[in-house]
Motif scaffolding. Sequence first.
Motif, short mmCIF file in Angstrom:
data_model
loop_
_atom_site.label_atom_id
_atom_site.label_comp_id
_atom_site.label_asym_id
_atom_site.label_seq_id
_atom_site.Cartn_x
_atom_site.Cartn_y
_atom_site.Cartn_z
N ASP A 21 0.75 -1.14 -0.07
CA ASP A 21 0.29 0.00 0.04
C ASP A 21 0.97 1.23 -0.06
O ASP A 21 0.33 2.35 -0.18
CB ASP A 21 -0.84 -0.20 1.22
CG ASP A 21 -2.19 -1.06 1.16
OD1 ASP A 21 -2.83 -1.19 2.05
OD2 ASP A 21 -2.30 -1.21 -0.23
N ARG A 22 2.30 1.35 0.27
CA ARG A 22 2.70 2.37 0.07
C ARG A 22 3.05 2.76 -1.11
O ARG A 22 3.52 2.16 -2.15
CB ARG A 22 4.38 1.84 0.69
CG ARG A 22 5.50 3.23 0.90
CD ARG A 22 6.82 2.52 1.03
NE ARG A 22 7.73 3.61 1.32
CZ ARG A 22 9.09 3.62 1.16
NH1 ARG A 22 9.46 2.34 0.60
NH2 ARG A 22 9.77 4.57 1.69
N PRO A 23 2.75 4.03 -1.31
CA PRO A 23 2.49 4.59 -2.91
C PRO A 23 3.96 4.58 -3.36
O PRO A 23 5.27 4.70 -2.90
CB PRO A 23 2.21 6.16 -2.68
CG PRO A 23 1.68 5.96 -1.40
CD PRO A 23 2.41 5.29 -0.37
N ARG A 24 4.13 4.35 -4.71
CA ARG A 24 5.27 4.62 -5.54
C ARG A 24 5.67 6.13 -5.39
O ARG A 24 4.92 7.02 -5.60
CB ARG A 24 5.23 4.22 -7.08
CG ARG A 24 6.53 4.37 -7.84
CD ARG A 24 6.09 3.80 -9.20
NE ARG A 24 5.12 4.52 -9.86
CZ ARG A 24 4.66 4.19 -10.94
NH1 ARG A 24 5.02 3.13 -11.68
NH2 ARG A 24 3.49 4.98 -11.51
N ALA A 25 7.02 6.31 -5.40
CA ALA A 25 7.50 7.79 -5.27
C ALA A 25 7.25 8.21 -6.64
O ALA A 25 7.20 7.90 -7.68
CB ALA A 25 9.04 7.79 -4.89
N GLY A 26 6.51 9.74 -6.43
CA GLY A 26 6.25 10.44 -7.70
C GLY A 26 5.02 11.11 -7.55
O GLY A 26 4.40 11.41 -6.48
N LEU A 27 4.22 11.33 -8.55
CA LEU A 27 2.98 12.05 -8.72
C LEU A 27 1.81 11.17 -8.17
O LEU A 27 1.90 10.05 -8.60
CB LEU A 27 2.66 12.55 -10.21
CG LEU A 27 1.24 12.92 -10.32
CD1 LEU A 27 1.15 14.57 -9.68
CD2 LEU A 27 1.03 13.54 -11.76
#
Length: 213
Positions: A21-27
Motif C-alpha cells: 500500500d506504500r505509494p510509489r514515489a512521484g505524482l
Amino acid sequence: MRRLIAILLMMTLALPALAQDRPRAGLMWNRSGLPATLPLVVQTLPGRDYAVFLSPETGGDPVMAGYIHGGQFFRLLVPPGTWVVRFAHGADWQGEDALFRPETEWTEVEEPMTFGASVARKHGYIIRLIETEGKVRVAAAGSLDICQGLTVTTELEERDENDRRALNLLPAPGLQDLRDDFDTFARSDFNRLPTPGLRRLDIDLDTRSRVCG
C-alpha cells in the motif's frame, strides 16, 4: 486453538498487503487542470516518508500531490501558478484520507512559491528538509531555473557518382522541346548539362535543458 491459528494466518497474509500500500514515489494526482512542466526538487533524510501538497495561495483544496520516499532523490513537475507547499510526513502510510495518522506531522514552506516559464527558461524550486530534535523543518528553499537551448546542425551531403549520372540524364527543368524530332533533342549534348542542386542539406534540431548559471 483453531481460532487463534486462523487469526495468526490472517495477520500473516495481511502484512504483504500493507507493504504494497506504500505509494510509489512521484505524482499521486494533479487536479489543477493545467499542464505540469515546471520543476520541484525535494531533498529529504531517510527514516520517514512524505506526501507533498500544492494548494492555491488564496486558499482551497490542494490541486496536486506527490509521494516522497525519505532519503531518495525526488523531482516533481508542477503546473504554473503560485502555490502553498506543505508536507505531511510519518513512518506508517495509511492511505490518502488518513495519511500517516495518528503520527501525521506537517511542515509548510513559509512563503508561497511562484512557478512559471518563458520561451527559454523554466522557473521552479528546490527544497531541503531536515530533522532536528525529532521535528522536520525547511532548511532551505531556493530557485531552480532550467534554461532551454535550441541547437541547429546543418550538413551538406554531396551526391555520389550514380546520382550525378542519373540526374544529368534528366531533361533540364523548365525547358520544352520546340523541335519536332524528339529523338534528336534527347540525344543532344545540351540536354546532358549538369543539373543544379547536386547537394543535399541535412538539418538537425536538438533541444537541450540545463540548470541556468
